[in-house]
Design a protein around this motif. Structure first.
Motif, mmCIF file in Angstrom:
data_model
loop_
_atom_site.group_PDB
_atom_site.id
_atom_site.type_symbol
_atom_site.label_atom_id
_atom_site.label_comp_id
_atom_site.label_asym_id
_atom_site.label_seq_id
_atom_site.Cartn_x
_atom_site.Cartn_y
_atom_site.Cartn_z
ATOM 1 N N GLY A 1 43.545 -25.584 18.149
ATOM 2 C CA GLY A 1 42.123 -25.674 18.464
ATOM 3 C C GLY A 1 41.457 -24.313 18.417
ATOM 4 O O GLY A 1 40.348 -24.157 17.880
ATOM 5 N N LEU A 2 42.133 -23.311 18.972
ATOM 6 C CA LEU A 2 41.603 -21.950 18.976
ATOM 7 C C LEU A 2 41.393 -21.456 17.548
ATOM 8 O O LEU A 2 40.364 -20.855 17.223
ATOM 9 C CB LEU A 2 42.581 -21.038 19.721
ATOM 10 C CG LEU A 2 42.083 -19.663 20.169
ATOM 11 C CD1 LEU A 2 40.931 -19.805 21.142
ATOM 12 C CD2 LEU A 2 43.227 -18.878 20.791
ATOM 13 N N LEU A 3 42.360 -21.732 16.686
ATOM 14 C CA LEU A 3 42.284 -21.288 15.300
ATOM 15 C C LEU A 3 41.165 -22.003 14.540
ATOM 16 O O LEU A 3 40.375 -21.372 13.828
ATOM 17 C CB LEU A 3 43.624 -21.534 14.609
ATOM 18 C CG LEU A 3 43.746 -21.025 13.173
ATOM 19 C CD1 LEU A 3 43.640 -19.504 13.143
ATOM 20 C CD2 LEU A 3 45.074 -21.473 12.570
ATOM 21 N N LEU A 4 41.063 -23.320 14.742
ATOM 22 C CA LEU A 4 40.093 -24.118 13.993
ATOM 23 C C LEU A 4 38.651 -23.711 14.293
ATOM 24 O O LEU A 4 37.900 -23.319 13.401
ATOM 25 C CB LEU A 4 40.280 -25.610 14.300
ATOM 26 C CG LEU A 4 41.266 -26.380 13.431
ATOM 27 C CD1 LEU A 4 41.368 -27.818 13.912
ATOM 28 C CD2 LEU A 4 40.832 -26.347 11.977
ATOM 29 N N PHE A 5 38.264 -23.831 15.564
ATOM 30 C CA PHE A 5 36.855 -23.568 15.823
ATOM 31 C C PHE A 5 36.559 -22.072 15.916
ATOM 32 O O PHE A 5 35.427 -21.635 15.718
ATOM 33 C CB PHE A 5 36.349 -24.342 17.051
ATOM 34 C CG PHE A 5 36.649 -23.747 18.378
ATOM 35 C CD1 PHE A 5 35.818 -22.802 18.934
ATOM 36 C CD2 PHE A 5 37.752 -24.164 19.105
ATOM 37 C CE1 PHE A 5 36.080 -22.263 20.177
ATOM 38 C CE2 PHE A 5 38.016 -23.625 20.347
ATOM 39 C CZ PHE A 5 37.177 -22.663 20.884
ATOM 40 N N GLY A 6 37.606 -21.257 16.184
ATOM 41 C CA GLY A 6 37.418 -19.812 16.161
ATOM 42 C C GLY A 6 37.076 -19.320 14.760
ATOM 43 O O GLY A 6 36.123 -18.557 14.568
ATOM 44 N N LEU A 7 37.845 -19.774 13.777
ATOM 45 C CA LEU A 7 37.560 -19.390 12.393
ATOM 46 C C LEU A 7 36.211 -19.921 11.931
ATOM 47 O O LEU A 7 35.473 -19.256 11.205
ATOM 48 C CB LEU A 7 38.676 -19.919 11.473
ATOM 49 C CG LEU A 7 40.010 -19.187 11.529
ATOM 50 C CD1 LEU A 7 41.029 -19.866 10.624
ATOM 51 C CD2 LEU A 7 39.846 -17.722 11.131
ATOM 52 N N THR A 8 35.886 -21.131 12.368
ATOM 53 C CA THR A 8 34.617 -21.736 11.963
ATOM 54 C C THR A 8 33.429 -20.898 12.416
ATOM 55 O O THR A 8 32.550 -20.541 11.620
ATOM 56 C CB THR A 8 34.490 -23.156 12.547
ATOM 57 O OG1 THR A 8 35.551 -23.968 12.038
ATOM 58 C CG2 THR A 8 33.159 -23.783 12.172
ATOM 59 N N VAL A 9 33.391 -20.583 13.706
ATOM 60 C CA VAL A 9 32.224 -19.879 14.242
ATOM 61 C C VAL A 9 32.140 -18.451 13.717
ATOM 62 O O VAL A 9 31.047 -17.953 13.410
ATOM 63 C CB VAL A 9 32.245 -19.910 15.787
ATOM 64 C CG1 VAL A 9 33.372 -19.071 16.352
ATOM 65 C CG2 VAL A 9 30.913 -19.453 16.345
ATOM 66 N N CYS B 1 21.604 -27.929 15.420
ATOM 67 C CA CYS B 1 22.519 -29.063 15.226
ATOM 68 C C CYS B 1 23.401 -29.261 16.457
ATOM 69 O O CYS B 1 23.617 -30.389 16.911
ATOM 70 C CB CYS B 1 23.390 -28.830 13.995
ATOM 71 S SG CYS B 1 22.484 -28.753 12.440
ATOM 72 N N CYS B 2 23.903 -28.161 17.006
ATOM 73 C CA CYS B 2 24.780 -28.231 18.177
ATOM 74 C C CYS B 2 24.053 -28.819 19.388
ATOM 75 O O CYS B 2 24.610 -29.641 20.126
ATOM 76 C CB CYS B 2 25.315 -26.839 18.524
ATOM 77 S SG CYS B 2 26.567 -26.209 17.381
ATOM 78 N N ALA B 3 22.799 -28.407 19.601
ATOM 79 C CA ALA B 3 22.045 -28.908 20.744
ATOM 80 C C ALA B 3 21.811 -30.406 20.633
ATOM 81 O O ALA B 3 21.914 -31.148 21.624
ATOM 82 C CB ALA B 3 20.707 -28.168 20.851
ATOM 83 N N ILE B 4 21.499 -30.875 19.426
ATOM 84 C CA ILE B 4 21.299 -32.314 19.216
ATOM 85 C C ILE B 4 22.594 -33.075 19.476
ATOM 86 O O ILE B 4 22.605 -34.138 20.121
ATOM 87 C CB ILE B 4 20.782 -32.571 17.783
ATOM 88 C CG1 ILE B 4 19.372 -31.980 17.621
ATOM 89 C CG2 ILE B 4 20.772 -34.068 17.466
ATOM 90 C CD1 ILE B 4 18.861 -31.984 16.196
ATOM 91 N N VAL B 5 23.699 -32.524 18.989
ATOM 92 C CA VAL B 5 25.002 -33.159 19.196
ATOM 93 C C VAL B 5 25.370 -33.170 20.677
ATOM 94 O O VAL B 5 25.938 -34.142 21.181
ATOM 95 C CB VAL B 5 26.081 -32.432 18.365
ATOM 96 C CG1 VAL B 5 27.477 -32.897 18.760
ATOM 97 C CG2 VAL B 5 25.857 -32.676 16.879
ATOM 98 N N ILE C 1 30.728 -23.279 20.528
ATOM 99 C CA ILE C 1 30.467 -22.657 19.226
ATOM 100 C C ILE C 1 29.107 -21.979 19.202
ATOM 101 O O ILE C 1 28.963 -20.847 18.727
ATOM 102 C CB ILE C 1 30.563 -23.727 18.113
ATOM 103 C CG1 ILE C 1 32.027 -24.116 17.886
ATOM 104 C CG2 ILE C 1 29.951 -23.219 16.811
ATOM 105 C CD1 ILE C 1 32.209 -25.293 16.947
ATOM 106 N N SER C 2 28.095 -22.664 19.717
ATOM 107 C CA SER C 2 26.736 -22.103 19.681
ATOM 108 C C SER C 2 26.626 -20.851 20.536
ATOM 109 O O SER C 2 25.946 -19.888 20.166
ATOM 110 C CB SER C 2 25.717 -23.155 20.141
ATOM 111 O OG SER C 2 25.978 -23.572 21.468
ATOM 112 N N THR C 3 27.292 -20.837 21.683
ATOM 113 C CA THR C 3 27.255 -19.650 22.541
ATOM 114 C C THR C 3 27.968 -18.478 21.877
ATOM 115 O O THR C 3 27.460 -17.352 21.860
ATOM 116 C CB THR C 3 27.897 -19.944 23.904
ATOM 117 O OG1 THR C 3 27.183 -21.006 24.536
ATOM 118 C CG2 THR C 3 27.858 -18.717 24.803
#
Length: 509
Positions: free
Chosen positions: A164-172, A190-194, A339-341
């Motif tokens: 999980g750390l790798l996936l969303f860390g690389l994404t952001v 997009c994140c706020a709507i989600v 992610i947004s933060t």
């Protein structure tokens, strides 16, 4: 084996975030405007809706969706009474600083909050100190976001924390480094709507799993009557109310990641729209998710210890209450908050390094830096900061909401009086601002220095010193002492009056 049906929606969402980053970079390269303005503030071109959503998304962190509702599950409605002050956060930050920061940024051609501080107080030392504090506390906040997001991912999907750390860390890190501020703003929207959709979805299934609202409330009244009391049988003392109202309410107006949004909006109409939309959205999200945490008693009927602490309440609730095929959609909301933060903090932290330190030093020497080199340095700084925090988060600390609040308090102590008095008080001066920022922050972090000392030695003298450093009047949060010291130091007068070449009319110059 993990839950593949929960993983697929996350992968789709993350791919969409990266695609937005590439799209924004392509559009920015066609605009013909300077790289620095485009990358760090979106060329002063955000509309009201996007401004509201990016400010809300940056303010709302993973602790808002994990640690906060977990505390609500433990304490009850007292936690909501305390947290409701957050509803005013967006209105205050844009209302108090928004227009003034926007006017100054255009007049000074400023790109960052540090640019404005440097021009107001005519001090490179103060600007360098501000940049250092931003990077320091942003790293702590981003660590909490990485940890919280990865823990949530592991608890809900069944895959490992490291994955999980790798996936969303690389994404952001990838979409922030590629697209800059505009990519952050659009992905934040997009994140706020989600996030809002995720809250509604989770609330529905929690009510359904708990047998409806009336049944859950009846059970709570019978088993936990103290949860309906404002003080929650002593778990929510008045001192906690006071300090939390300061920490997550009033003083949030000085958070650099929020103030910089005032530099980025297009016009006054957009600012006013953002103030209204942002207030409604942050109120809905904050009250909604904390109320869901209380209602989760209809789903989780065991003890807090049996669930592994407050940080695990929402993940356990998602897995228990929701059908497996919707778990992936439900987890997107809290991860979107993380992610947004992170993206918002990354772009401000990299601007502190590249724009406020490196580029200013080059300009002071009369040297020019090409847009190509600035682009490479900015993307590199963003990526390096993200990777650094990623490796810190590999060994996860506990109680992410405490880490997040510590960093919040540090930033607020450093910037609250410097920004507030600097923009509204003619007599604010360089000597007072430097002492206020440095002295207030030092007083605030003393307990942390004591904890570090205890890691080195457990001698009696070290224990006594650590206890002395952690002292705070009446048991109030350390931010109260830090802000008090900062305010007193702000009033110290330097020998020379400050020249104000920027002619700030609302100060009467």
């Amino acid at each position: 084996m993990g839950n593949l049906s929960a993983l697929v929606p996350l992968l789709v969402f993350m791919a969409a975030m990266i695609a937005i980053g590439f799209y924004v970079r392509r559009e920015s390269s066609r605009s013909g405007t300077g790289f620095v303005k485009n990358y760090f503030i979106g060329n002063h071109n955000l509309g009201g809706f996007v401004l509201a959503m990016t400010t809300v998304a940056t303010y709302s962190s993973v602790s808002s969706f994990v640690g906060g509702p977990g505390m609500a599950w433990q304490i009850g409605f007292g936690w909501i009474y305390m947290a409701v002050v957050q509803v005013t956060a967006i209105f205050l930050v844009l209302g108090v600083f928004g227009k003034r920061v926007a006017l100054l940024s255009r007049r000074l051609d400023a790109v960052t909050v540090v640019d404005i501080i440097r021009a107001r107080f005519q001090s490179d030392r103060l600007a360098a100190l501000a940049a250092f504090i931003i990077v320091l506390f942003f790293c702590a906040t981003m660590t909490a976001q990485f940890v919280g997001g990865a823990k949530l991912f592991a608890a809900v999907t069944g895959y490992s924390y490291e994955m999980g750390l790798l996936l969303f860390g690389l994404t952001v890190v990838l979409y922030t480094a590629i697209g800059g501020f505009r990519a952050v703003a659009f992905t934040d929207t997009c994140c706020a709507i989600v996030m809002m959709a995720g809250i509604v979805l989770l609330l529905y299934y929690v009510l359904q799993a708990g047998g409806g609202y009336e049944n859950i409330m009846h059970t709570l009244h019978a088993d936990h009557p103290e949860m309906f009391e404002p003080l929650s049988a002593g778990h929510m003392p008045l001192t906690l109310y006071l300090t939390q109202w300061i920490l997550v309410g009033i003083c949030t107006i000085a958070l650099p990641q929020s103030v910089v949004r005032g530099i980025s909006y297009k016009d006054t109409k957009g600012l006013h729209q953002a103030m209204l939309i942002g207030t409604v959205v942050v109120g809905f999200m904050n009250i909604g998710i904390n109320f869901t945490g209380i209602l989760a008693h209809g789903v989780l009927t065991g003890s807090l210890e049996s669930y592994g602490g407050v940080d695990n309440i929402i993940p356990k609730t998602i897995v228990t209450a929701m059908p497996p095929y919707l778990v992936g959609f439900a987890i997107i909301g809290p991860l979107a908050a993380s992610i947004s933060t992170i993206s918002g903090l990354l772009i401000v932290a990299s601007s502190a390094i590249v724009k406020d330190v490196y580029l200013h030093a080059k300009k002071a020497k009369g040297e020019k830096v090409t847009d190509k080199k600035l682009r490479l340095m900015s993307m590199t700084a963003t990526a390096v900061l993200g990777v650094l925090v990623f490796f810190i988060a590999v060994t996860p600390p506990s109680l992410i909401w405490i880490i997040n609040m510590f960093a919040f308090g540090g930033l607020e102590t450093a910037f609250f009086w410097v920004l507030l008095l600097g923009l509204f008080w003619k007599k604010a001066n360089k000597a007072g601002a430097i002492l206020a920022m440095a002295g207030g922050t030092f007083i605030y972090v003393l307990p942390m220095l004591g904890k570090i000392l205890l890691l080195i030695t457990s001698a009696d003298w070290a224990v006594a010193l650590a206890e002395a450093l952690a002292w705070s009047p009446f048991g109030l949060h350390r931010i109260v002492l830090g802000l008090t010291v900062s305010l007193l130091l702000e009033h110290i007068r330097g020998k020379q009056q400050i020249r104000r070449p920027w002619r700030c009319s609302f100060l009467g110059d």
